[in-house]
Design a protein around this motif. Structure first.
Motif, PDB file in Angstrom:
ATOM      1  N   HIS A 107       0.840  -1.202   0.000  1.00 14.44           N
ATOM      2  CA  HIS A 107       0.000   0.000   0.000  1.00 14.44           C
ATOM      3  C   HIS A 107       0.875   1.252   0.000  1.00 14.44           C
ATOM      4  O   HIS A 107       0.633   2.200  -0.756  1.00 14.44           O
ATOM      5  CB  HIS A 107      -0.912  -0.024   1.232  1.00 14.44           C
ATOM      6  CG  HIS A 107      -2.060   0.928   1.139  1.00 14.44           C
ATOM      7  ND1 HIS A 107      -3.127   0.903   2.015  1.00 14.44           N
ATOM      8  CD2 HIS A 107      -2.335   1.938   0.275  1.00 14.44           C
ATOM      9  CE1 HIS A 107      -3.986   1.858   1.697  1.00 14.44           C
ATOM     10  NE2 HIS A 107      -3.518   2.499   0.649  1.00 14.44           N
ATOM     11  N   ILE A 108       1.904   1.255   0.838  1.00  9.31           N
ATOM     12  CA  ILE A 108       2.809   2.406   0.896  1.00  9.31           C
ATOM     13  C   ILE A 108       3.506   2.606  -0.446  1.00  9.31           C
ATOM     14  O   ILE A 108       3.605   3.727  -0.957  1.00  9.31           O
ATOM     15  CB  ILE A 108       3.848   2.220   2.020  1.00  9.31           C
ATOM     16  CG1 ILE A 108       3.164   2.280   3.394  1.00  9.31           C
ATOM     17  CG2 ILE A 108       4.948   3.282   1.942  1.00  9.31           C
ATOM     18  CD1 ILE A 108       4.084   1.963   4.556  1.00  9.31           C
ATOM     19  N   VAL A 148       1.091   4.159  -3.110  1.00  3.13           N
ATOM     20  CA  VAL A 148       0.799   5.584  -2.916  1.00  3.13           C
ATOM     21  C   VAL A 148       2.048   6.426  -3.165  1.00  3.13           C
ATOM     22  O   VAL A 148       1.981   7.500  -3.774  1.00  3.13           O
ATOM     23  CB  VAL A 148       0.245   5.835  -1.504  1.00  3.13           C
ATOM     24  CG1 VAL A 148       0.030   7.324  -1.261  1.00  3.13           C
ATOM     25  CG2 VAL A 148      -1.072   5.082  -1.300  1.00  3.13           C
ATOM     26  N   ILE A 168      -2.802   6.899   4.169  1.00  7.87           N
ATOM     27  CA  ILE A 168      -2.729   5.441   4.043  1.00  7.87           C
ATOM     28  C   ILE A 168      -3.413   4.784   5.245  1.00  7.87           C
ATOM     29  O   ILE A 168      -4.161   3.803   5.102  1.00  7.87           O
ATOM     30  CB  ILE A 168      -1.268   4.982   3.907  1.00  7.87           C
ATOM     31  CG1 ILE A 168      -0.676   5.501   2.593  1.00  7.87           C
ATOM     32  CG2 ILE A 168      -1.168   3.461   3.957  1.00  7.87           C
ATOM     33  CD1 ILE A 168       0.819   5.278   2.456  1.00  7.87           C
TER      34      ILE A 168
END
Length: 587
Positions: free
Chosen positions: A527-528, A531, A556
């Motif tokens: 996810h990090i 983004v 996030i």
């Protein structure tokens, strides 16, 4: 007929007198260029009016007086050389007369000499990034209109869709040079009152300039169709007096005199522990955990560790400079002197470490200024908060506690002897485990430490702030998660909602749903990465240069816990910094 003509003429004259006040016309603006453009516009306008009157006058005259019903017969000819020459020469003369003032204005618009302030403007989807070249100030400017107003769930404000969180601040009566470019698609930076409208194109720098005559707030917007949120990309310019501008720059750069005083003054243990706890929870807890137990082997424990309980010099060095080949990054350019001193002091006295060590901000500043580690740790803050002075020899009484030299241990009194009293007002040095503690200040009775333990030293008159062994900091992870969700929602509504929608449902297939999505509920590292770096070949752009570490961590966290995702994940700025560093290492 004459009555109608008189009425039309009167209306034309009246409209000309009022043209400067109508919203349908150009405005005169607040800069010399804007007034030149306005005057050029009005000159060309009246030339066009005159041409129109002549052309349409001849047309209507011919239709009225040379119509068939009056017996007029058309001439039978194919060409007339002199007539054609005449109606070619006259327009050329008119165009030349119009080109002369237009060229003067155009040349003046492109005169970039002797600027006082240079600002680089970069367009993003969908925000502006401003960088003050001379002053070193830079920030993003985002739409500030609440999302509820856009969804007609709340009354619209006066400046609906024309308000930002960080306006561009400039001084009046100074020549401001704008360097305009783009980070992604084409944009256009347009502020009518300044007569500035330049395309922002990736890989190309377009220039413009303005001198603003009077303080005020001037608004504009992106004037190039740049995607789904093109209408939500406003520009706000705030013009201040020269003094007001200098104060604003000083505030942005953090150079207020109070900041210097905070560094120079002596901090108590309690102040450093309170400050350090907030810094630790915001920066360090993600890796080393709120209880200091870490996540070995990648993130070692601080509780009882050799770094946090060993020589102060080693602890300062690893926090300030990091450690190559590990996840421990350098914080010298990320935290202030006060924050660094506070978090090191906190780590050495929390989690049951209780070393009694106290690091002052002035010592960190001395290290930044080029002193060796031993010299920096020997610097003492002045009692009045003025300039720091070198530590005095041990024989001279002192009222300021000092940090023990790196690796040095307190000296225990020989068995059977009387401990030497510390100078009045100083903090007694903690005795090593199992030894006889040093005598307390004159006139007091030292409290015996339990066998085998190390008493914690605290500044005179204060209570040590170190948490008992095995306890966690006061701020709970639940409270941190709640605060991050509140902040993250604001970032999401200003940055992500146009594509992924307020309820996280997205607009598939171009903008996938985040509610229950594999990214938002899967591994946090993925996810990090998504983004931060975006995904090539899709509409997902990289936000590593658009949002700061705190905003990235918060948004996030929000996406992983909103819309019933409820992963319980709390992402912190430290994880974002680590991901950035990892990305640099992989290049």
């Amino acid at each position: 007929m004459r009555s109608i003509q008189s009425t039309l003429f009167t209306l034309l004259v009246a409209s000309g007198a009022a043209c400067a006040d109508t919203t349908l016309n150009l405005t005169q603006g607040v800069s010399p260029i804007s007034r030149d453009v306005y005057q050029l516009h009005m000159t060309i306008f009246w030339i066009c009016v005159a041409i129109g009157l002549v052309v349409f006058g001849v047309m209507f005259y011919s239709m009225i007086y040379h119509r068939k019903s009056r017996g007029a017969k058309p001439a039978n000819f194919h060409s007339h050389t002199w007539l054609e020459i005449t109606w070619t020469i006259i327009p050329v003369i008119i165009l030349v007369l119009m080109a002369i003032p237009a060229t003067k204005v155009l040349m003046n618009m492109n005169n970039y000499d002797q600027e006082d302030v240079t600002i680089k403007i970069t367009g993003y989807q969908w925000k502006w990034h401003y960088e003050y070249i001379e002053d070193g100030v830079k920030f993003f400017s985002n739409l500030a209109t609440p999302y509820d107003q856009m969804q007609n769930k709340a009354p619209k404000s006066e400046y609906y869709l024309r308000e930002v969180d960080h306006p561009l601040v400039v001084p009046v009566h100074k020549k401001i040079r704008f360097l305009i470019t783009s980070n992604d698609v084409n944009h256009a930076w347009w502020v009518p009152d300044l007569a500035v409208k330049r395309d922002a194109i990736g890989g190309i720098i377009n220039e413009a300039w303005a001198v603003i005559d009077k303080p005020g707030v001037y608004r504009g917007q992106c004037a190039e169709l740049c995607g789904i949120n093109h209408a939500f990309m406003p520009i706000v310019v705030v013009a201040l007096s020269e003094e007001g501008y200098k104060n604003w720059v000083a505030q942005q750069k953090g150079q207020a005199t109070s900041g210097e005083a905070d560094i120079a003054r002596e901090w108590t243990m309690k102040e450093l522990m309170d400050k350090g706890e907030s810094v630790y929870n915001g920066i360090c807890a993600a890796c080393h955990q709120p209880g200091g137990v870490g996540m070995p082997p990648t993130f070692p424990a601080l509780k009882g560790s050799k770094i946090a309980t060993g020589p102060v010099a080693d602890h300062v060095n690893i926090v300030v400079n990091g450690k190559s080949g590990t996840a421990m990054q350098a914080f010298k350019n990320q935290l202030s002197d006060v924050d660094l001193a506070a978090v090191i002091t906190y780590e050495r006295n929390a989690f049951g470490n209780n070393t009694g060590s106290l690091v002052q901000p002035v010592q960190i500043k001395a290290l930044r200024d080029g002193k060796s580690m031993d010299e920096a740790l020997a610097v003492k803050p002045s009692a009045a908060g003025a300039a720091a002075v070198p530590a005095t020899p041990p024989t001279t009484p002192s009222t300021t506690p000092t940090v023990a030299p790196a690796g040095a241990a307190p000296t225990a009194a020989p068995a059977g002897t009387t401990p030497t009293a510390a100078p009045a007002g100083t903090t007694p040095t903690a005795a090593p485990a199992g030894t006889t503690p040093t005598a307390a200040p004159a006139g007091t009775t030292p409290a015996a430490a339990p066998a085998g333990t190390t008493p914690t030293a605290a500044p005179a008159g204060t209570t040590p702030a170190a948490a008992p062994a095995g306890t966690t900091p006061a701020a709970s992870s639940a409270d941190d998660l709640k605060a991050a969700m509140v902040r993250g929602e604001k970032v999401y509504l200003s940055t992500c909602v146009a594509c992924h929608q307020q309820n996280g449902a997205g607009i598939p297939p171009t903008f996938p749903a985040l509610k229950g999505g594999a990214i938002a509920t899967g591994p946090v590292d993925g996810h990090i990465d998504r983004v931060l770096n975006g995904k090539q070949g899709t509409a997902m752009v990289a936000f590593k240069d658009q949002l700061n570490d705190q905003d990235l961590a918060d948004v996030i966290t929000y996406e992983r816990n909103a819309w019933d995702n409820n992963t319980g994940t709390l992402v912190t700025p430290d994880q974002i910094k680590a991901a950035r560093q990892q990305g640099q290492n992989n290049k």
